[in-house]
Structure formats: structure tokens, C-alpha cells
Design a protein around this motif. Structure first.
Motif, PDB file in Angstrom:
ATOM      1  N   GLY A 103       4.068   6.576  -7.054  1.00  0.00           N
ATOM      2  CA  GLY A 103       3.060   6.821  -6.031  1.00  0.00           C
ATOM      3  C   GLY A 103       3.689   7.001  -4.659  1.00  0.00           C
ATOM      4  O   GLY A 103       4.807   7.500  -4.522  1.00  0.00           O
ATOM      5  N   GLU A 104       2.974   6.539  -3.624  1.00  0.00           N
ATOM      6  CA  GLU A 104       3.396   6.724  -2.235  1.00  0.00           C
ATOM      7  C   GLU A 104       3.684   5.350  -1.621  1.00  0.00           C
ATOM      8  O   GLU A 104       2.775   4.527  -1.440  1.00  0.00           O
ATOM      9  CB  GLU A 104       2.304   7.435  -1.450  1.00  0.00           C
ATOM     10  N   ALA A 105       4.948   5.083  -1.296  1.00  0.00           N
ATOM     11  CA  ALA A 105       5.332   3.776  -0.777  1.00  0.00           C
ATOM     12  C   ALA A 105       5.411   3.736   0.740  1.00  0.00           C
ATOM     13  O   ALA A 105       5.392   2.659   1.342  1.00  0.00           O
ATOM     14  CB  ALA A 105       6.685   3.368  -1.357  1.00  0.00           C
ATOM     15  N   GLU A 106       5.505   4.900   1.393  1.00  0.00           N
ATOM     16  CA  GLU A 106       5.778   4.924   2.827  1.00  0.00           C
ATOM     17  C   GLU A 106       4.733   4.180   3.666  1.00  0.00           C
ATOM     18  O   GLU A 106       5.102   3.441   4.600  1.00  0.00           O
ATOM     19  CB  GLU A 106       5.921   6.365   3.311  1.00  0.00           C
ATOM     20  N   PRO A 107       3.410   4.340   3.403  1.00  0.00           N
ATOM     21  CA  PRO A 107       2.431   3.603   4.214  1.00  0.00           C
ATOM     22  C   PRO A 107       2.625   2.088   4.146  1.00  0.00           C
ATOM     23  O   PRO A 107       2.572   1.395   5.168  1.00  0.00           O
ATOM     24  CB  PRO A 107       1.076   4.031   3.621  1.00  0.00           C
ATOM     25  N   LEU A 108       2.854   1.580   2.952  1.00  0.00           N
ATOM     26  CA  LEU A 108       3.077   0.140   2.809  1.00  0.00           C
ATOM     27  C   LEU A 108       4.387  -0.266   3.461  1.00  0.00           C
ATOM     28  O   LEU A 108       4.487  -1.337   4.072  1.00  0.00           O
ATOM     29  CB  LEU A 108       3.092  -0.249   1.326  1.00  0.00           C
ATOM     30  N   LEU A 109       5.400   0.555   3.334  1.00  0.00           N
ATOM     31  CA  LEU A 109       6.682   0.232   3.932  1.00  0.00           C
ATOM     32  C   LEU A 109       6.569   0.177   5.453  1.00  0.00           C
ATOM     33  O   LEU A 109       7.126  -0.715   6.116  1.00  0.00           O
ATOM     34  CB  LEU A 109       7.723   1.275   3.517  1.00  0.00           C
ATOM     35  N   GLU A 110       5.823   1.112   6.018  1.00  0.00           N
ATOM     36  CA  GLU A 110       5.621   1.124   7.456  1.00  0.00           C
ATOM     37  C   GLU A 110       4.828  -0.107   7.904  1.00  0.00           C
ATOM     38  O   GLU A 110       5.132  -0.731   8.940  1.00  0.00           O
ATOM     39  CB  GLU A 110       4.892   2.405   7.872  1.00  0.00           C
ATOM     40  N   GLU A 111       3.808  -0.472   7.118  1.00  0.00           N
ATOM     41  CA  GLU A 111       3.018  -1.664   7.452  1.00  0.00           C
ATOM     42  C   GLU A 111       3.884  -2.916   7.396  1.00  0.00           C
ATOM     43  O   GLU A 111       3.771  -3.809   8.239  1.00  0.00           O
ATOM     44  CB  GLU A 111       1.837  -1.792   6.489  1.00  0.00           C
ATOM     45  N   CYS A 112       4.772  -2.948   6.404  1.00  0.00           N
ATOM     46  CA  CYS A 112       5.670  -4.095   6.278  1.00  0.00           C
ATOM     47  C   CYS A 112       6.586  -4.201   7.494  1.00  0.00           C
ATOM     48  O   CYS A 112       6.798  -5.301   8.034  1.00  0.00           O
ATOM     49  CB  CYS A 112       6.491  -3.960   5.000  1.00  0.00           C
ATOM     50  N   ARG A 113       7.118  -3.076   7.940  1.00  0.00           N
ATOM     51  CA  ARG A 113       7.995  -3.087   9.113  1.00  0.00           C
ATOM     52  C   ARG A 113       7.257  -3.550  10.361  1.00  0.00           C
ATOM     53  O   ARG A 113       7.788  -4.313  11.185  1.00  0.00           O
ATOM     54  CB  ARG A 113       8.584  -1.695   9.322  1.00  0.00           C
ATOM     55  N   GLU A 114       6.008  -3.097  10.503  1.00  0.00           N
ATOM     56  CA  GLU A 114       5.214  -3.500  11.661  1.00  0.00           C
ATOM     57  C   GLU A 114       4.926  -5.000  11.637  1.00  0.00           C
ATOM     58  O   GLU A 114       4.985  -5.680  12.666  1.00  0.00           O
ATOM     59  CB  GLU A 114       3.909  -2.703  11.688  1.00  0.00           C
ATOM     60  N   LEU A 115       4.592  -5.508  10.455  1.00  0.00           N
ATOM     61  CA  LEU A 115       4.334  -6.941  10.319  1.00  0.00           C
ATOM     62  C   LEU A 115       5.573  -7.742  10.671  1.00  0.00           C
ATOM     63  O   LEU A 115       5.511  -8.741  11.409  1.00  0.00           O
ATOM     64  CB  LEU A 115       3.893  -7.269   8.887  1.00  0.00           C
ATOM     65  N   LEU A 116       6.718  -7.313  10.150  1.00  0.00           N
ATOM     66  CA  LEU A 116       7.955  -8.053  10.378  1.00  0.00           C
ATOM     67  C   LEU A 116       8.327  -8.051  11.863  1.00  0.00           C
ATOM     68  O   LEU A 116       8.793  -9.059  12.401  1.00  0.00           O
ATOM     69  CB  LEU A 116       9.086  -7.454   9.547  1.00  0.00           C
ATOM     70  N   VAL A 161      -3.330  -6.330  -3.632  1.00  0.00           N
ATOM     71  CA  VAL A 161      -2.416  -6.180  -2.501  1.00  0.00           C
ATOM     72  C   VAL A 161      -3.197  -5.792  -1.248  1.00  0.00           C
ATOM     73  O   VAL A 161      -3.021  -6.365  -0.167  1.00  0.00           O
ATOM     74  CB  VAL A 161      -1.334  -5.126  -2.814  1.00  0.00           C
ATOM     75  N   ARG A 162      -4.081  -4.817  -1.394  1.00  0.00           N
ATOM     76  CA  ARG A 162      -4.879  -4.367  -0.250  1.00  0.00           C
ATOM     77  C   ARG A 162      -5.801  -5.481   0.249  1.00  0.00           C
ATOM     78  O   ARG A 162      -5.945  -5.678   1.460  1.00  0.00           O
ATOM     79  CB  ARG A 162      -5.676  -3.124  -0.658  1.00  0.00           C
ATOM     80  N   ALA A 163      -6.421  -6.229  -0.684  1.00  0.00           N
ATOM     81  CA  ALA A 163      -7.319  -7.318  -0.278  1.00  0.00           C
ATOM     82  C   ALA A 163      -6.558  -8.392   0.494  1.00  0.00           C
ATOM     83  O   ALA A 163      -7.040  -8.920   1.506  1.00  0.00           O
ATOM     84  CB  ALA A 163      -7.988  -7.936  -1.509  1.00  0.00           C
ATOM     85  N   GLY A 164      -5.338  -8.716   0.040  1.00  0.00           N
ATOM     86  CA  GLY A 164      -4.543  -9.716   0.735  1.00  0.00           C
ATOM     87  C   GLY A 164      -4.155  -9.272   2.133  1.00  0.00           C
ATOM     88  O   GLY A 164      -4.210 -10.047   3.090  1.00  0.00           O
ATOM     89  N   LEU A 165      -3.766  -8.002   2.264  1.00  0.00           N
ATOM     90  CA  LEU A 165      -3.408  -7.486   3.579  1.00  0.00           C
ATOM     91  C   LEU A 165      -4.619  -7.412   4.509  1.00  0.00           C
ATOM     92  O   LEU A 165      -4.501  -7.651   5.715  1.00  0.00           O
ATOM     93  CB  LEU A 165      -2.762  -6.104   3.434  1.00  0.00           C
ATOM     94  N   ASP A 166      -5.782  -7.108   3.948  1.00  0.00           N
ATOM     95  CA  ASP A 166      -7.006  -7.089   4.757  1.00  0.00           C
ATOM     96  C   ASP A 166      -7.324  -8.468   5.319  1.00  0.00           C
ATOM     97  O   ASP A 166      -7.820  -8.599   6.442  1.00  0.00           O
ATOM     98  CB  ASP A 166      -8.185  -6.573   3.923  1.00  0.00           C
ATOM     99  N   VAL A 167      -7.060  -9.504   4.528  1.00  0.00           N
ATOM    100  CA  VAL A 167      -7.363 -10.872   4.954  1.00  0.00           C
ATOM    101  C   VAL A 167      -6.541 -11.254   6.184  1.00  0.00           C
ATOM    102  O   VAL A 167      -7.051 -11.870   7.130  1.00  0.00           O
ATOM    103  CB  VAL A 167      -7.092 -11.867   3.798  1.00  0.00           C
ATOM    104  N   ILE A 168      -5.249 -10.908   6.184  1.00  0.00           N
ATOM    105  CA  ILE A 168      -4.384 -11.363   7.279  1.00  0.00           C
ATOM    106  C   ILE A 168      -4.416 -10.439   8.489  1.00  0.00           C
ATOM    107  O   ILE A 168      -3.954 -10.824   9.559  1.00  0.00           O
ATOM    108  CB  ILE A 168      -2.923 -11.514   6.799  1.00  0.00           C
ATOM    109  N   ARG A 169      -4.974  -9.236   8.316  1.00  0.00           N
ATOM    110  CA  ARG A 169      -4.962  -8.276   9.425  1.00  0.00           C
ATOM    111  C   ARG A 169      -5.712  -8.845  10.641  1.00  0.00           C
ATOM    112  O   ARG A 169      -6.818  -9.337  10.517  1.00  0.00           O
ATOM    113  CB  ARG A 169      -5.582  -6.951   8.995  1.00  0.00           C
TER     114      ARG A 169
END
Length: 949
Positions: free
Chosen positions: A766-779, A734-742
């Protein structure tokens, strides 16, 4: 009366002949076979194949034969195929011929020049791939009429274009009913010979077999000599012949023909061969030397021009040479009976005599136009000026038939001769930098990017941009294409920028439009969509001003993709539809294929999956018919598979994959198909199947800068890791994929990656908030697309699993997926909805309804992974997946559950594991079910259950 010099029967090759006969039987059964017959010169390869050809014709097989030419300084591209297919019109009726040639006969002009004429000029190296795909179709249709045998002799002289085509035929014609037999001298095919690698690779992959001919035994030599002499030879004579020939059948024949007093050893076979020649009339010897100099293409008109014999003298000489089996008739011409004799005759010539003969041949050939043979003869004659001109002409002819490697070889020969020719520019018809540019262009199309770059740089060093800006610009444009082929899109864009800066606007409107279009394409691949649109719009405007509809169509095709990626979906689809219409109107095969690929891709992003599947299926069919089976066909198939999988049409996806999966192509050309099939296996719960597909892409992902491929690959690998319950690996991907598109404009896959990542975090608490925030920013930053928005909403729902699950939110996600037609994702969300209802102690009947809806969809699709989750939840919550009112009459709810699982093919152990009961208890339930239903066995019970609906 002349004495026989050949044995009338084939000696000592029964096993090899049986293997060839068996291969023909395989072809008659619909399977294709490629056999290589290898051995030393004179060992008997041609005799074996000639005997087999006679037997094949008696078995009603179509037989086509061709051979490679010994052109030491240049090869005629596709020579063995051109020779083999020349009699095609004589073998088939007019209707059969039209069917075999297919829908694009003119494109086959490189292989069938006499039938199809000169192929149309094309600007793109992909046209060679198209020719090869059309050739595949030609041989498939030809073999479908009746089993066909294609014999290609002397492959040790094969030209690069023919070698590539042979390799493609061997790897792809598996079910066509075609037998290909190729012969070559194994002593001339060392490790550095291009044929060596081709044969090994085809053998290794199971696409070819090799028959290696050894020398004859002593007894077989005795039988051969008896056949020649008509009487049993003396034991001493047989021993001497066997020792001196070492079992080489041709050597035996020549030693017998030379007479019993000949004492030369095999090492001096040249003298043995020439002993027979010296006994002939002077005119016959002159004809033999001329034919040896000319080569296999010798016809009577050419022989007469070289020897200057009268018609009567020529006829007498030819009759004598054929009667003594020193010349053989080959179609409309003649050839020396064996390559060793040709070599001996040519080697015997004095230097001046040899040069004069080559001059005579070249002078006669000049009337027939430029060719590789003409250039070779001028070069052999020592006339560097005419050889230079000849090689340039031969290179152009090779390029016209997409034989890029052959063209490159000719250009490089011309470049080597350039310093020897005082008026080289006049002879070549172009300046030195232009010759290097053309050589670089051929090298690029042949995939030799390092050589291409070196040639282009050397040409640039000779051009002053201040005095020759147009020439310098064309070299920078070429350098852009070289970088594009090498996968360096940033380097390509920079080169195109330099070309644009050099082009005089008022003089080069068409060229500026072309370069802008190429630049837009390179920018689009880098996901620099805004820049791509700007470049394409400039190209479209400039192209329209000069009426360059091909350039305009290419730019619209590219711009449509970029607009769609920027959120201007309607405009982008309109541009792509126009590009497809224009390409069809112009009959531009390459742009038609490219438009189908881009159009289906844009429809996928737009969420119109049904239309994407419809257009994609049409595109796959048309692309294959146009001859792009290895490029656009695979890309269009990948997009189509993605649409079919999303729509739940998995059996249709299986059928399409079966049609295209056996197309031989490198991983980077088939990544869309590979990823789609990995996705389908994941949905079915087949982790191993998905892993096999993804493993073939790992190296491609590491080597490419394609953002779309790399991000989609990591998303698929993350889901595989989730299926394997390897949540650490899932996080990594998941992290590698997000790094590619960043930082790029290709961000639409971001919500999907975030959703998968939050699923992992919810599973491990675990901790979902960082990913959730990143998802909102992307959207917020990306253009709105239905699929991305659905994944973003699903990410929000996944995050609630770490606190208070929200059944209503899951229900909303389900509705979004259902509107898109994504049954699988909807079933997953229904499962999560039921789980959330139970977690918050909501109404159990609502949980049951959601879970049963999920179970029904999963069963219809065959989605094993989610199905296991549904069964586990139902078992834990003690919910019945089969409603009581839908149970088979007379069965309890538990018996109905057992029957449901039994009908899906599960064993007692698997049913026990699913329902968390003992295997013995399952056996009791099964016995009761059989008794209540009045059926004798499990199969009958399953059939009755399925029939009841």
C-alpha cells in the motif's frame, strides 16, 4: 417445672446438614465456600446452623457468629461482622492475634472496635476499599491457622456496608480455607431487596451456593412432636398440627406449647405466640416487651433501666423467660427467641406504651454516645428533634468506618426530618446546606454520583457566594470531585476553577492548595500536562507555606507524572521519588500506593525497564499489605507486567499475573493488567488468548475518556489483527488509535501505532508515506523517549520494504532495542534484517547469522508468532537455522532441523508443515534419528538433544 418446647434433635435436615459438613471439609482442604441458607421465618434455618456449629467445633474449626440487626430506621454498619469477630481475642493466642491483625491493625477498627480502637480519619472514599482489602487479609490469615467458619444470620436485615463486604469476601476468598454461612428469610428478600442481586450474582459466578429450606413433611412433624412431648403423638393431633403449621418447625413448637385447646390458625399466629406470654408473671411480660423494643443488643443494665425493676425482680423475670424458652442468652445480653415473637410483642403495645418504651430505651442509650440505635428509638418515640440529632451523629460514625451508603441513608433521614424541627440547625449542629454537602460527600464516596450531584446543586441554591464565599467554594470543590468520580475530568477541572475563584486567598491558604492539587490531578488525567504542572506548582508552594505536607505530597506525585510526559524525565522521576519518600514518612497508605503506580509508569516511559520492574514488584507487595489490592495494587501490577514483558521475563510475568488475576475488580480498575496479558499472548502467537483479554476491555474503552487506555487498546488490537492476517481491521485500529491522541499532549504511543500501520502497508503493498510523515511530525513535537524513538526508527525501516529494503537500517533498529533490553523486538528486527539482506542479494552468511540470532531469541522466549515467520523465511531461502557444527554428531542438517522441532514438542504433521515436506518423510527422518542416537522414543531423543545444550 416447665415443659420442653423444642425437639432435642434436628428433624428432617439430613441432606442440608451433609452439605454443610461437606463445605467444612472443603474448607479444611484449603478451599473457601459461601453458602446461603434461605427459607421462610420459622422454617428452621437457625436450628440447622446451630447444629452444624456444634459439629464444626468438634472438628476443631474456628467458629465466629454474628447477626444483622432489625433497625428499620437505620443500620449499624458492619454489625454482623463486629459481633462475629468480637471473641477473636479469646479464640487466639496473643501471637496468633497479632499475626491475624496484620501490619495495619488500627485500620480494622470498623470491624474490631474493641481490639483496634477507632480507625484513623481519612478524606478519601478509597479508604473503604482499603478496609475491605485488609478484611480479606484478616480472614485469609485467620483461616490459615485452622479452618474457620463465619456464620452471619438474618441477612435480610443486612446493612449496605456489610453487604458489600460479604460480596467481596465471597468473590475473593477462594483459597483461604474459610466457610461462610449466611441465613436469610427468603420471603423478605424480593427482587428489589439489595441482598437479592448479591446472592444471584455470587451464585451465577460460581462463588456461592444456596440451600433453600422447605417445610417439614407430615412424618417429620410427627417426629418433631414426639421429641417435644417425649411420647408418640396421636395421628389426629399430628394431622392437625401439620395442616395448621404447614410444616413450619417454629409454628409446630408454638402450637404444641400453646396447648391442645388452642384453635388459632397460622394466619393469627400472633395470638398463638402471645398465649404463652400471657401465662407469665407481670414482671416477666414487662421484660419481654422491653427486650422486644430494645432489639438484639439487650443487656441487663439496659433492660433494668427500661423496666425499672429491682435486681431481684429482674433476675426472677429473666430466669422465667429463659426457662420458658421465650428469651435466649446471646453473649452478654438477651434476645427474644424468634423474630416472629418479637414482632408480636411489639405489635401488641398500645401507641402511648410503645412511645414511652422507646423514650426509655433512647434515654438509657444516650449515655453511651451517638448510634444508629439511639436515633431509631427517638424516631420511634416521635421525638423528631432528638432523632434528627441522632441520625446526624450516626451518619458521622458511619463515615468514620467508611460505610458511605449507611452514612448517606442517615443523612437523608435527617434531611427529611429537618422541616419538622423548629431549631433544626441547632439540633444538627450545622446549617442546612452543610448537611446537604455532607450527604453529597457520602453519596460520592458510595458511588451514587447522580444523587451526589443533585444534593450538591440543592445546597448551592441555598448559598449566596457573595456573603458565604468559603461555603460556596467548598460546594464547588465537592462538585469537582463528583464529576471526577463520574469520569468527567473536564467538568471536574471547571468546578475546581470556580472553587479557586471564590476562595479568599488570605483566609483559605490550605484549602486553595488542596483544590489546586485536585485540579492538577484532573488535568493530568486529561493529558493537559502543562496546565497540570502549573496547577501543581501553585499547590506545592501554597501547601509548603502552611505546612500541609499531605497536600504537597499529593501535588508532587501528580506533577512528577506530568513533567515526565513533557520530557523533563529526570525532574519528574525526582519529584516522584520524593513523593514516595514523603508518603512513607507520613504513613499515608493511599499516597504510597499512588506513588508506586506513577513512579513505575514514569520509569517505563524513561526506558528504565529493569528499575520499573524492581520498583513495581516492591510496590505490588506493599500495596497488598496496605490493603489496596483492588486499586493501586492492580495498577502497579499492570506497570510491572509491562516492564517484565519488555525485558523478556515472561515466566515472572506469568507468576505475577497469577497472583493478581483472581482479584475481583471492574475492568476499568484492571485495564493495565489486562492489556499487559493481551500483549504477552500476542508475543507468544496466541491470538485467541489475546482476544479474550481485549474483549473484556471493549466496553470500558467506549465509556472512558482516558487517552492512554484507548490508544494502547487500539495499538494492541492492531497487532492482533496483523497476527490474524486481517489487515483491513489492523488499518482501522491504527487510525482509531491515532485519532484518539491527535490534539492531546499524550502522543508517545504514536510512533508505535505508525510502525504497526506501515507494517500493514508494506504487507499489502500500500502507501506508507502518509503514516511515515505523521510519525515524523509526532516525533518532532513530542519529548524524546527511548521507546518512542525506537518505534519511529522501526517505522522508517518498515517503509523501506515498499522499495529497496535496507539491512543496515534494520540492524540499527535492532541495536536500539537491544540497548533497551527488548529482546522480542530485537528478534523481530533481526528477522527483517535477514529478509532485507536476501531481498537485495546480500551475503547469505550475514542473512543466516541474523536469522539464527532471531531464531535463538525466539526459542528462548517462546515467541510463536515471529517464530513462524522465521521458519517460513528459512524454508523459502533454504537456510539452515541449526548450524552444521552445532548439530548432534552423526545427524544430517535436515535431521538436525527435524530434531530441533521435535524437541519443542511438535508432531510429525506440524514438523512437515514447517519444513514443507511430507509427513511420511518426517517419519523416516525420526526413525533414522532414533536409530543414530540409540534411544527408544521421541521423548528420549528430545531429552538428549536438550541435555546436549
Amino acid at each position: 417445672m416447665t415443659r420442653r418446647v423444642s425437639c432435642p434433635t434436628l428433624i428432617g435436615r439430613d441432606a442440608e446438614l451433609d452439605r454443610l459438613d461437606a463445605a467444612l471439609t472443603q474448607a479444611q482442604g484449603g478451599s473457601s465456600v459461601l453458602l446461603f441458607v434461605a427459607g421462610d421465618a420459622g422454617i428452621g434455618k437457625s436450628r440447622l446452623v446451630a447444629t452444624f456449629i456444634e459439629r464444626a467445633r468438634r472438628r476443631d474449626a474456628l467458629v465466629f457468629t454474628g447477626g444483622c440487626l432489625d433497625l428499620a430506621e437505620g443500620a449499624a454498619p458492619y454489625a454482623p461482622f463486629v459481633a462475629a469477630l468480637r471473641p477473636l481475642a479469646d479464640e487466639l493466642t496473643a501471637e496468633e492475634l497479632a499475626h491475624v491483625l496484620g501490619e495495619a491493625p488500627r485500620e480494622l477498627g470498623a470491624l474490631l472496635p474493641e481490639l483496634c480502637g477507632r480507625p484513623p480519619a481519612r478524606r478519601d472514599g478509597a479508604e473503604r476499599g482499603r478496609l475491605y482489602e485488609l478484611a480479606l487479609g484478616l480472614f485469609q490469615r485467620m483461616a490459615a491457622l485452622r479452618p474457620a467458619v463465619l456464620v452471619l444470620e438474618d441477612l435480610h436485615w443486612i446493612d449496605p456496608a456489610s453487604a458489600d463486604l460479604l460480596s467481596l469476601l465471597g468473590a475473593n476468598l477462594r483459597r483461604a480455607g474459610l466457610l461462610i454461612v449466611g441465613t436469610y428469610r427468603s420471603d423478605e428478600v424480593g427482587r428489589d431487596h439489595p441482598l437479592h442481586g448479591t446472592v444471584l450474582e455470587l451464585e451465577r459466578s460460581g462463588h456461592a451456593e444456596r440451600i433453600e429450606l422447605a417445610g417439614l413433611s407430615r412424618d417429620e412433624v410427627a417426629a418433631q412432636v414426639a421429641g417435644i412431648l417425649g411420647t408418640r403423638p396421636a395421628t389426629r393431633q399430628v394431622g392437625s398440627l401439620f395442616d395448621r403449621s404447614e410444616g413450619n418447625a417454629f409454628f409446630v413448637e408454638e402450637l404444641v406449647a400453646a396447648g391442645p385447646t388452642t384453635k388459632e390458625l397460622p394466619a393469627s399466629l400472633r395470638e398463638v405466640l402471645l398465649t404463652r406470654v400471657e401465662r407469665l408473671a407481670p414482671e416477666t411480660r414487662r421484660v419481654l416487651r422491653a427486650v422486644a423494643t430494645i432489639g438484639r443488643v439487650s443487656d441487663e443494665e439496659l433492660i433494668a433501666a427500661v423496666t425499672r425493676l429491682s435486681p431481684v425482680e429482674l433476675d426472677d423475670a429473666l430466669h422465667e423467660a429463659v426457662a420458658h424458652r421465650l428469651l435466649v442468652v446471646t453473649g452478654d445480653g438477651y434476645d427474644v427467641r424468634h423474630a416472629l415473637l418479637r414482632e408480636a410483642l411489639h405489635a401488641e403495645l398500645l401507641p402511648g406504651e410503645r412511645a414511652r418504651l422507646h423514650v426509655a430505651v433512647a434515654t438509657a442509650l444516650e449515655k453511651r454516645g451517638p448510634s444508629a440505635e439511639l436515633a431509631r428509638h427517638w424516631h420511634a418515640a416521635g421525638d423528631a428533634a432528638r432523632a434528627l440529632s441522632g441520625f446526624v451523629g450516626a451518619a458521622g460514625a458511619a463515615q468514620a468506618t467508611y460505610a458511605w451508603a449507611v452514612a448517606l441513608a442517615h443523612y437523608e433521614r435527617a434531611l427529611r426530618l429537618w422541616p419538622e424541627v423548629p431549631d433544626a440547625e441547632s439540633r444538627a449542629g450545622m446549617p442546612h446546606p452543610e448537611l446537604m454537602r455532607r450527604a453529597a460527600d457520602a453519596a460520592t464516596a458510595a458511588g451514587e454520583v447522580d444523587r451526589a450531584a443533585r444534593l450538591a446543586e440543592e445546597a448551592m441554591a441555598e448559598v449566596d457566594p457573595a456573603t458565604a464565599p468559603a461555603c460556596a467554594a467548598s460546594l464547588w470543590t465537592l462538585m469537582g470531585r463528583i464529576r471526577w468520580v463520574a469520569g468527567d475530568m473536564a467538568g471536574a477541572s471547571a468546578a475546581y476553577d470556580k472553587a479557586i475563584a471564590l476562595l479568599p486567598a488570605e483566609e483559605s491558604a490550605r484549602e486553595r492548595a488542596r483544590v489546586r492539587g485536585l485540579q492538577g490531578h484532573a488535568l493530568m488525567i486529561q493529558a493537559r500536562y502543562r496546565e497540570s504542572v502549573a496547577s501543581c506548582r501553585e499547590a506545592i508552594e501554597a501547601a509548603a507555606a502552611v505546612g500541609a505536607r499531605d497536600i504537597e505530597g499529593h501535588a508532587r506525585n501528580t506533577m512528577g507524572v506530568s513533567l515526565g510526559m513533557l520530557g523533563e524525565v529526570t525532574t519528574g522521576l525526582s519529584e516522584l521519588a520524593e513523593a514516595l519518600r514523603s508518603a512513607k514518612e507520613r504513613d499515608d497508605a493511599w499516597e504510597i500506593g499512588r506513588a508506586y503506580v506513577n513512579y513505575t509508569d514514569a520509569l517505563l516511559w524513561a526506558g528504565d525497564w529493569a528499575r520499573a520492574a524492581e520498583v513495581g514488584m516492591e510496590g505490588v507487595s506493599i500495596c497488598r499489605g496496605l490493603g489496596y489490592g483492588r486499586t493501586t495494587c492492580l495498577c502497579a501490577a499492570g506497570n510491572t507486567l509491562a516492564a517484565l514483558i519488555r525485558l523478556g521475563r515472561w515466566s515472572d510475568a506469568d507468576r505475577l499475573a497469577g497472583e493478581v488475576m483472581d482479584i475481583e475488580a471492574p475492568p476499568w480498575q484492571r485495564w493495565g493488567v489486562t492489556l499487559a496479558m493481551a500483549e504477552l499472548q500476542l508475543r507468544r502467537g496466541d491470538g485467541e488468548g489475546a482476544r479474550r483479554h481485549l474483549a473484556s476491555l471493549a466496553e470500558t474503552v467506549d465509556r472512558t475518556d482516558g487517552i492512554d487506555l484507548a490508544s494502547a487498546y487500539h495499538a494492541c488490537r492492531a497487532r492482533l489483527a496483523i497476527l490474524d492476517k486481517d489487515l483491513s481491521a489492523a488499518r482501522t485500529h491504527v487510525r482509531a488509535g491515532l485519532d484518539v491522541i491527535r490534539g492531546s499532549e499524550f502522543t508517545r504511543i504514536g510512533p508505535e501505532l505508525c510502525s504497526a500501520g506501515i507494517l500493514v502497508e508494506a504487507t499489502v503493498r500500500g502507501e506508507a508515506e502518509p503514516l511515515l510523515e505523521e510519525c515524523r511530525e509526532l516525533l518532532a513535537a513530542m519529548p524524546a523517549t527511548p521507546e518512542a524513538e525506537a518505534y519511529a526508527l522501526q517505522a522508517e525501516a518498515e517503509a523501506t520494504r515498499l522499495g529497496t529494503p535496507d539491512p543496515a537500517l534494520w540492524r540499527s533498529v535492532t541495536e536500539v532495542w537491544e540497548r533497551l533490553g527488548e529482546a522480542y523486538r530485537a528478534a523481530y528486527c533481526r528477522f527483517r534484517e535477514a529478509e532485507a539482506i536476501l531481498a537485495v542479494r546480500g551475503p547469505r552468511d550475514e542473512a543466516v547469522e541474523a536469522l539464527r540470532a532471531s531464531w535463538e531469541t525466539i526459542g528462548a522466549l517462546g515467541a510463536g508468532g515471529v517464530g513462524q515467520n522465521v521458519e517460513d523465511l528459512a524454508r523459502r531461502a533454504r537456510l539452515d537455522l541449526v548450524p552444521a557444527e552445532e548439530s548432534v554428531p552423526g545427524l544430517t542438517a535436515r535431521e538436525a532441523e527435524v530434531l530441533t522441532l521435535l524437541s519443542s514438542g511438535r508432531t510429525n504433521r506440524q514438523i512437515a508443515e514447517t519444513l514443507f515436506i511430507s509427513e511420511r518423510t518426517v517419519g523416516v527422518h525420526v526413525s533414522r534419528i532414533l536409530r543414530k542416537l540409540g534411544v527408544p522414543n521421541r521423548g528420549a531423543a528430545a531429552h538428549l538433544f536438550r541435555a546436549s545444550g
